[in-house]
Design an enzyme around this catalytic site. Structure first.
Site, PDB file in Angstrom:
ATOM      1  N   LYS A 111       0.839  -1.187   0.000  1.00 20.85           N
ATOM      2  CA  LYS A 111       0.000   0.000   0.000  1.00 20.85           C
ATOM      3  C   LYS A 111       0.878   1.242   0.000  1.00 20.85           C
ATOM      4  CE  LYS A 111      -3.746   2.549   0.610  1.00 20.85           C
ATOM      5  NZ  LYS A 111      -4.703   2.757  -0.486  1.00 20.85           N
ATOM      6  N   TYR A 112       0.527   2.217  -0.837  1.00 16.20           N
ATOM      7  CA  TYR A 112       1.278   3.470  -0.878  1.00 16.20           C
ATOM      8  C   TYR A 112       0.674   4.447   0.111  1.00 16.20           C
ATOM      9  CZ  TYR A 112       3.264   7.834  -2.624  1.00 16.20           C
ATOM     10  OH  TYR A 112       3.909   9.042  -2.727  1.00 16.20           O
TER      11      TYR A 112
ATOM     12  N   HIS B 172       9.080   9.526   8.126  1.00 15.40           N
ATOM     13  CA  HIS B 172      10.040   8.425   8.196  1.00 15.40           C
ATOM     14  C   HIS B 172      10.619   8.407   9.618  1.00 15.40           C
ATOM     15  CE1 HIS B 172      13.407   5.995   6.141  1.00 15.40           C
ATOM     16  NE2 HIS B 172      13.645   5.964   7.442  1.00 15.40           N
TER      17      HIS B 172
ATOM     18  N   HIS C  42      14.741  10.251  -1.880  1.00 10.29           N
ATOM     19  CA  HIS C  42      14.869   9.133  -0.938  1.00 10.29           C
ATOM     20  C   HIS C  42      16.195   9.150  -0.190  1.00 10.29           C
ATOM     21  CE1 HIS C  42      11.199   7.425  -2.626  1.00 10.29           C
ATOM     22  NE2 HIS C  42      11.713   7.619  -3.815  1.00 10.29           N
TER      23      HIS C  42
ATOM     24  N   ASN D 222      18.097  -1.796   8.717  1.00 15.46           N
ATOM     25  CA  ASN D 222      19.501  -1.655   8.339  1.00 15.46           C
ATOM     26  C   ASN D 222      20.364  -2.328   9.395  1.00 15.46           C
ATOM     27  OD1 ASN D 222      19.352  -0.048   5.895  1.00 15.46           O
ATOM     28  ND2 ASN D 222      18.526   1.555   7.199  1.00 15.46           N
TER      29      ASN D 222
ATOM     30  N   ARG E 102      23.422  -2.291  10.400  1.00 21.99           N
ATOM     31  CA  ARG E 102      24.708  -1.594  10.495  1.00 21.99           C
ATOM     32  C   ARG E 102      24.513  -0.316  11.295  1.00 21.99           C
ATOM     33  NH1 ARG E 102      23.472   2.644   7.280  1.00 21.99           N
ATOM     34  NH2 ARG E 102      22.239   2.267   5.402  1.00 21.99           N
TER      35      ARG E 102
ATOM     36  N   VAL F  65      24.298   6.617   9.363  1.00 18.92           N
ATOM     37  CA  VAL F  65      24.951   7.921   9.238  1.00 18.92           C
ATOM     38  C   VAL F  65      24.519   8.834  10.387  1.00 18.92           C
ATOM     39  CG1 VAL F  65      25.152  10.000   7.800  1.00 18.92           C
ATOM     40  CG2 VAL F  65      25.132   7.733   6.725  1.00 18.92           C
TER      41      VAL F  65
END
Length: 449
Positions: A202-203, A209, A236, A290, A292, A295
């Site tokens: 679904k968008y 974020h 992005h 992620n 790791r 940043v």
């Protein structure tokens, strides 16, 4: 096991960040570098340095054999991959461990699982993390995609199972568009990542974020270190991050944080990880993990007082987590600006020689950068050259300090995105925290009109 010498399999500010943490723990460091990075700051400061190839990342920072050889030649007993390059390469992690070298990162099987977006989504759901409605796995045919899209409702998002950065990703508004856009997504994914597998979800129209920092000891114990708001993005790619998020309540932070920590404990996760969500109308939806260091980890360090790289090294050495969840305290507010060697309007890369450099300073101001006057920024790698991290007791105080720090920062000889940040943080929507993942690009389009 005791770690005595760490090979840093990376470059730039993150290599310098790992070096500093290791030095403060009494651990020696080995810098590997391409010929283009012979004069880099981390190379100058490390106890040993080994050239592993020409400027091309493929022939140097992605050259597994050269990195392992460098570790063996220098007697390194651990490898820290930083972020990017080989940091989420399960094969490399397995090779490192097969050579009896400590891998300062998650278990290879968890890197592999979370690196496949379809498998990551399936695993996250099984661990109790909330998912965006969509396919249970890969979608092979247009017919299958059309049926699924009809069930979850348009618009939908076709996404590559491997990779990221917006490649192999298409927003589909209706059934007429789906076959052709799905074909384009598969083609882009194959070209960029060597894998044409796509899935559908679904968008979400205008989400934020939000990501949670987690740590596990590999033995069933895990904690969370709160969330970061990374909604200010261009194509992005994150531009500015802050912690905590201006829109997340203490109750939701505790609820989602503990859900993430419980999931990592059940998985037996080891080391640092970030679980990323889209947040809209008070609901969280898992998008990826992620495996790791991120940043933007310094904003978490600022509000918790914990050294995340030190924690990574401790866990890789077999030590337990240094704090329990109840001991983690969130205090104040932190913002990080990513400073790139780019034109602040066109975003064209601007490599070249830094003729003058002055890092911002003062109370609660941190600059992570390998720059110095006379350093030549090579054109072969990512354009991020510095991170400016500012902390304040309140978000308003943090923004005021950030304005002052950006005004002090001097990088001459190349174009940078400092002017973009100076303008951005003065916008009313940023001041109030009223922004989503679409806000920055829409604001930039308005500036160009």
């Amino acid at each position: 096991m005791a770690i005595t010498r760490i090979l840093i399999a990376n470059r730039g500010e993150i290599a310098l960040r790992v070096h500093r943490a290791a030095q403060e723990m009494g651990i020696e460091t080995v810098a590997v570098h391409s010929t283009a990075d012979a004069d880099a700051m981390h190379v100058r400061l490390a106890d040993q340095a080994v050239c592993i190839g020409p400027p091309s990342a493929t022939d140097s920072y992605l050259n597994m054999a050269a990195i392992i050889s460098a570790a063996e030649i220098t007697g390194a007993d651990a490898i820290h991959p930083g972020y990017g390059f080989l940091s989420e390469n399960a094969k490399f992690a397995e090779i490192v461990e097969a050579h009896d070298i400590a891998w300062i990162g998650p278990k290879p099987e968890h890197i592999r699982t979370m690196g496949d977006k379809v498998e990551a989504k399936r695993t996250a759901g099984a661990l109790g993390l909330p998912l965006v409605p969509g396919s249970d796995g890969a979608v092979e045919t247009a017919e299958e995609a059309l049926q699924l899209a009809e069930e979850i409702g348009y618009p939908v998002l076709v996404k590559a199972a491997s990779g990221g950065g917006g490649r192999g990703m298409k927003v589909v508004q209706n059934a007429d568009e789906l076959p052709s856009l799905m074909s384009q997504a598969k083609s882009e994914a194959k070209s960029a990542f060597g894998d044409s597998t796509v899935y559908i979800e679904k968008y979400l129209g205008n989400p934020r974020h939000i990501e949670f920092q987690v740590f596990g000891d590999g033995n069933g114990n895990a904690i969370h270190l709160g969330e970061r708001d990374c909604s200010l993005q261009r194509r992005h790619q994150k531009v500015l991050e802050e912690a905590p998020s201006p829109v997340i309540s203490d109750a939701d932070r505790d609820r989602m944080g503990r859900t993430c920590a419980d999931a990592m404990a059940e998985l037996g996760y080891r080391g640092a990880g970030t679980i990323e969500f889209l947040w809209e109308n008070g609901e969280f939806y898992f998008i990826e993990m992620n495996t790791r260091l991120q940043v933007e980890h310094p904003v978490t360090e600022a509000i918790t007082g914990l050294d995340l790289v030190r924690e990574q090294i401790r866990i890789a050495a077999g030590e337990p987590l240094s704090v329990t969840q109840d001991e983690v305290r969130f205090t104040g507010h932190a913002i990080e600006c990513r400073i790139n060697a780019e034109d602040p309007r066109s975003f064209a890369p601007s490599p070249g020689q830094v003729t003058s450099y002055h890092a911002a300073g003062g109370m609660h101001v941190r600059v992570d950068s390998g720059l110095y006057a006379g350093y030549r920024i090579p054109p072969f790698y990512d354009s991020m050259i510095a991170k400016l991290i500012v902390y304040g007791r309140t978000r308003e105080g943090c923004i005021m300090r950030l304005k002052r720090a950006l005004g002090e920062m001097v990088i001459e000889g190349v174009k940078t995105t400092i002017p973009l940040h100076e303008t951005l943080i003065r916008q009313d929507d940023f001041q109030t925290g009223d922004y989503t993942i679409k806000w920055l690009e829409e604001w930039m389009e308005q500036r160009e009109e």
